[in-house]
Design a protein around this motif. Structure first.
Motif, PDB file in Angstrom:
ATOM      1  N   GLU A 193      20.015  19.756 -27.784  1.00 19.02           N
ATOM      2  CA  GLU A 193      19.753  20.057 -26.367  1.00 19.02           C
ATOM      3  C   GLU A 193      20.967  19.689 -25.495  1.00 19.02           C
ATOM      4  O   GLU A 193      21.320  20.415 -24.567  1.00 19.02           O
ATOM      5  CB  GLU A 193      18.515  19.284 -25.903  1.00 19.02           C
ATOM      6  N   THR A 194      21.593  18.571 -25.815  1.00 17.66           N
ATOM      7  CA  THR A 194      22.807  18.194 -25.079  1.00 17.66           C
ATOM      8  C   THR A 194      23.865  19.279 -25.242  1.00 17.66           C
ATOM      9  O   THR A 194      24.475  19.729 -24.258  1.00 17.66           O
ATOM     10  CB  THR A 194      23.360  16.857 -25.621  1.00 17.66           C
ATOM     11  N   ILE A 195      24.058  19.719 -26.472  1.00 16.09           N
ATOM     12  CA  ILE A 195      25.085  20.745 -26.741  1.00 16.09           C
ATOM     13  C   ILE A 195      24.715  22.056 -26.039  1.00 16.09           C
ATOM     14  O   ILE A 195      25.582  22.746 -25.484  1.00 16.09           O
ATOM     15  CB  ILE A 195      25.256  20.942 -28.266  1.00 16.09           C
ATOM     16  N   ASN A 196      23.412  22.386 -26.055  1.00 16.34           N
ATOM     17  CA  ASN A 196      22.962  23.633 -25.415  1.00 16.34           C
ATOM     18  C   ASN A 196      23.316  23.696 -23.934  1.00 16.34           C
ATOM     19  O   ASN A 196      23.450  24.769 -23.361  1.00 16.34           O
ATOM     20  CB  ASN A 196      21.434  23.775 -25.526  1.00 16.34           C
ATOM     21  N   GLY A 197      23.474  22.534 -23.309  1.00 16.63           N
ATOM     22  CA  GLY A 197      23.778  22.492 -21.876  1.00 16.63           C
ATOM     23  C   GLY A 197      25.245  22.748 -21.564  1.00 16.63           C
ATOM     24  O   GLY A 197      25.606  22.959 -20.409  1.00 16.63           O
ATOM     25  N   PHE A 198      26.098  22.724 -22.570  1.00 13.82           N
ATOM     26  CA  PHE A 198      27.531  22.922 -22.327  1.00 13.82           C
ATOM     27  C   PHE A 198      27.902  24.401 -22.402  1.00 13.82           C
ATOM     28  O   PHE A 198      27.118  25.235 -22.856  1.00 13.82           O
ATOM     29  CB  PHE A 198      28.354  22.113 -23.347  1.00 13.82           C
ATOM     30  N   SER A 199      29.133  24.682 -21.980  1.00 10.08           N
ATOM     31  CA  SER A 199      29.602  26.071 -21.981  1.00 10.08           C
ATOM     32  C   SER A 199      29.775  26.570 -23.413  1.00 10.08           C
ATOM     33  O   SER A 199      30.471  25.943 -24.216  1.00 10.08           O
ATOM     34  CB  SER A 199      30.939  26.127 -21.234  1.00 10.08           C
ATOM     35  N   ALA A 200      29.162  27.725 -23.703  1.00  9.67           N
ATOM     36  CA  ALA A 200      29.179  28.243 -25.079  1.00  9.67           C
ATOM     37  C   ALA A 200      30.590  28.458 -25.640  1.00  9.67           C
ATOM     38  O   ALA A 200      30.830  28.143 -26.807  1.00  9.67           O
ATOM     39  CB  ALA A 200      28.343  29.519 -25.164  1.00  9.67           C
ATOM     40  N   PRO A 201      31.543  28.983 -24.847  1.00 10.37           N
ATOM     41  CA  PRO A 201      32.887  29.129 -25.424  1.00 10.37           C
ATOM     42  C   PRO A 201      33.510  27.786 -25.811  1.00 10.37           C
ATOM     43  O   PRO A 201      34.177  27.683 -26.847  1.00 10.37           O
ATOM     44  CB  PRO A 201      33.693  29.790 -24.292  1.00 10.37           C
ATOM     45  N   SER A 202      33.309  26.736 -25.010  1.00  8.56           N
ATOM     46  CA  SER A 202      33.839  25.415 -25.392  1.00  8.56           C
ATOM     47  C   SER A 202      33.227  24.965 -26.709  1.00  8.56           C
ATOM     48  O   SER A 202      33.920  24.479 -27.609  1.00  8.56           O
ATOM     49  CB  SER A 202      33.512  24.353 -24.337  1.00  8.56           C
ATOM     50  N   VAL A 203      31.919  25.128 -26.828  1.00 10.79           N
ATOM     51  CA  VAL A 203      31.210  24.688 -28.039  1.00 10.79           C
ATOM     52  C   VAL A 203      31.727  25.446 -29.260  1.00 10.79           C
ATOM     53  O   VAL A 203      32.095  24.850 -30.281  1.00 10.79           O
ATOM     54  CB  VAL A 203      29.681  24.897 -27.863  1.00 10.79           C
ATOM     55  N   ALA A 204      31.812  26.774 -29.139  1.00 11.08           N
ATOM     56  CA  ALA A 204      32.213  27.585 -30.296  1.00 11.08           C
ATOM     57  C   ALA A 204      33.659  27.292 -30.701  1.00 11.08           C
ATOM     58  O   ALA A 204      33.988  27.252 -31.896  1.00 11.08           O
ATOM     59  CB  ALA A 204      32.040  29.072 -29.976  1.00 11.08           C
ATOM     60  N   LEU A 205      34.519  27.074 -29.697  1.00 13.43           N
ATOM     61  CA  LEU A 205      35.931  26.840 -30.034  1.00 13.43           C
ATOM     62  C   LEU A 205      36.136  25.446 -30.637  1.00 13.43           C
ATOM     63  O   LEU A 205      36.968  25.278 -31.529  1.00 13.43           O
ATOM     64  CB  LEU A 205      36.813  27.043 -28.802  1.00 13.43           C
ATOM     65  N   ILE A 206      35.399  24.454 -30.155  1.00 11.98           N
ATOM     66  CA  ILE A 206      35.507  23.124 -30.786  1.00 11.98           C
ATOM     67  C   ILE A 206      35.089  23.225 -32.251  1.00 11.98           C
ATOM     68  O   ILE A 206      35.779  22.729 -33.153  1.00 11.98           O
ATOM     69  CB  ILE A 206      34.653  22.088 -30.025  1.00 11.98           C
ATOM     70  N   LYS A 207      33.988  23.921 -32.519  1.00  5.91           N
ATOM     71  CA  LYS A 207      33.550  24.079 -33.913  1.00  5.91           C
ATOM     72  C   LYS A 207      34.640  24.759 -34.747  1.00  5.91           C
ATOM     73  O   LYS A 207      34.994  24.286 -35.826  1.00  5.91           O
ATOM     74  CB  LYS A 207      32.245  24.881 -33.958  1.00  5.91           C
TER      75      LYS A 207
END
Ligand code: HXC
Length: 262
Positions: free
Chosen positions: A199-213
Motif C-alpha cells: 500500500e505504501t508503494i502503491n501511493g508513489f509515482s508509478a514511473p519512479s517505482v518501475a524504474l527503481i525496480k
C-alpha cells in the motif's frame, strides 16, 4: 478468471490496489506443478497489465509458501524427456517480466523451487515461522530455477554452499541476518505487513517505482558503471513528469503529494 491452484484478489483501500496471489495446493504444501506455474504466470501478467494495480503480493499458506517443485511429476523423467520438454513450465520465468514490484510474503516452508520462486520476487517479508532451504541434493538433483545463482548473491558464497550442499534449512532470523529476507514479522501479521508495504508503494509515482525496480535488477546483471549511467539517464527523465513537479511542490509547501502517473 478462475484458477485451480492459486487464488487471486484485489486488496487495499487506495485508488491503486494490490494484486494478491495465494498459492493454493495446501495438501501438497503448495508443491509447484506446471498447472500452478502456468496459472501464476497468467495472474502475474494480468495484474501487471492492470492500471488499477500498483503492486503484487505473492503468498502461500501458514504451513508452506511452497515446499518445492512437485516431486511425483518430476520423478518419472529421464534426461532426454527432461531435456526435450524443458521439464519445468516456461512460466517459471514469467515473474521476471513483471514491471511492478512483487513482494513475497513467506510463512512456513520455502524449499527448493519455493525458495527459488521467493528469490525471484523483489523482496521477501518472512513470518517468524519461515524456513528456507535448497534440499534438492537429497533427491539426487540440483536446483533448476536459479537457486545456485541467486542464493549466493543474496547470502554470500559460504552460507549458500552450506545450504546447497548440506540441504539444511535456515530459519527466518538467520535468513534476515544473511540478507535473504527484508524483514521478519510475527506469523499472524505476515499478510497485513506485506499488504501495508504494498500500500505504501502503491501511493508513489508509478514511473519512479518501475524504474527503481528495473535499476536494482540491473545492479545484478551488468557492470556497476553501466548501472550508474542508466540510473542517471532515468533520473533526468523523471524531471519530465508531472509527478516530479507534484512531489517536490508538495514537499516545499508542506503538504501530502498526490501522484497521478500509473
Ligand atoms: C510434492 C510434496 C512436496 C513436493 C511435500 N509434499 N513436499 N508433494 N512435491 N515438493 C507433500 C507430501 O508428500 C505430503 O503428502 C504432504 O505434502 C505433507 O508433507 P509431509 O512430508 O507429510 O510434511 P512434513 O513431515 O511436515 O514435512 C514437510 C517437508 C517435507 C519438510 C516440507 O514434505 C519435504 O521435505 N518435502 C520435500 C521438499 C523438497 O525436497 N523440495 C525440493 C523439491 S525439488 P501426503 O500425500 O503424503 O500427505 C525442487 C526442484 C526445483 O524444488 C527445480 C526448479 C523448478
Amino acid at each position: 478468471m478462475s484458477y485451480e491452484c492459486i487464488l487471486t484478489e484485489l486488496r487495499g483501500s487506495g485508488e491503486r490496489k494490490t494484486g494478491l496471489i495465494t498459492l493454493n495446493r495446501p495438501k501438497q504444501l503448495n508443491a509447484l506443478n506446471d498447472q500452478l506455474m502456468d496459472e501464476l504466470g497468467q495472474a502475474l501478467l494480468a495484474f501487471d497489465a492492470d492500471d488499477g494495480v500498483g503492486c503484487i503480493v505473492l503468498t502461500g499458506s501458514e504451513r508452506a509458501f511452497a515446499a518445492g517443485a512437485d516431486i511425483p511429476t518430476m520423478a518419472p523423467h529421464d534426461f532426454m524427456s527432461a531435456f526435450k520438454t524443458g521439464l519445468i513450465s516456461k512460466n517459471w520465468e514469467t515473474i521476471l517480466q513483471v514491471r511492478k514490484p512483487v513482494i513475497a510474503a513467506v510463512g512456513g516452508f520455502a524449499l527448493g523451487g519455493g525458495c527459488e520462486l521467493a528469490m525471484m520476487c523483489d523482496f521477501i517479508i518472512a513470518a517468524d515461522s519461515a524456513k528456507f532451504g535448497q534440499p534438492e541434493i537429497k533427491l539426487g538433483i540440483i536446483p533448476g530455477a536459479g537457486g545456485t545463482q541467486r542464493l549466493p548473491r543474496a547470502v554470500g558464497k559460504s552460507k549458500a554452499m552450506d545450504l546447497l550442499l548440506t540441504a539444511r534449512m535456515m530459519d527466518a532470523a538467520e535468513a534476515e541476518s544473511a540478507g535473504l529476507v527484508a524483514r521478519v514479522v510475527p506469523a499472524d501479521k505476515l499478510l497485513d505487513e506485506a499488504l501495508a508495504a504494498a500500500e505504501t508503494i502503491n501511493g508513489f509515482s508509478a514511473p519512479s517505482v518501475a524504474l527503481i525496480k528495473e535499476l536494482v535488477h540491473q545492479a545484478f546483471q551488468g557492470p556497476l558503471s553501466d548501472g550508474v549511467k542508466i540510473e542517471r539517464r532515468y533520473f533526468h527523465a523523471l524531471f519530465g513528469t508531472a509527478d516530479q513537479r507534484e512531489g517536490m511542490d508538495a514537499f516545499m509547501n508542506k503538504r501530502k503529494p498526490e501522484f497521478k502517473h500509473r
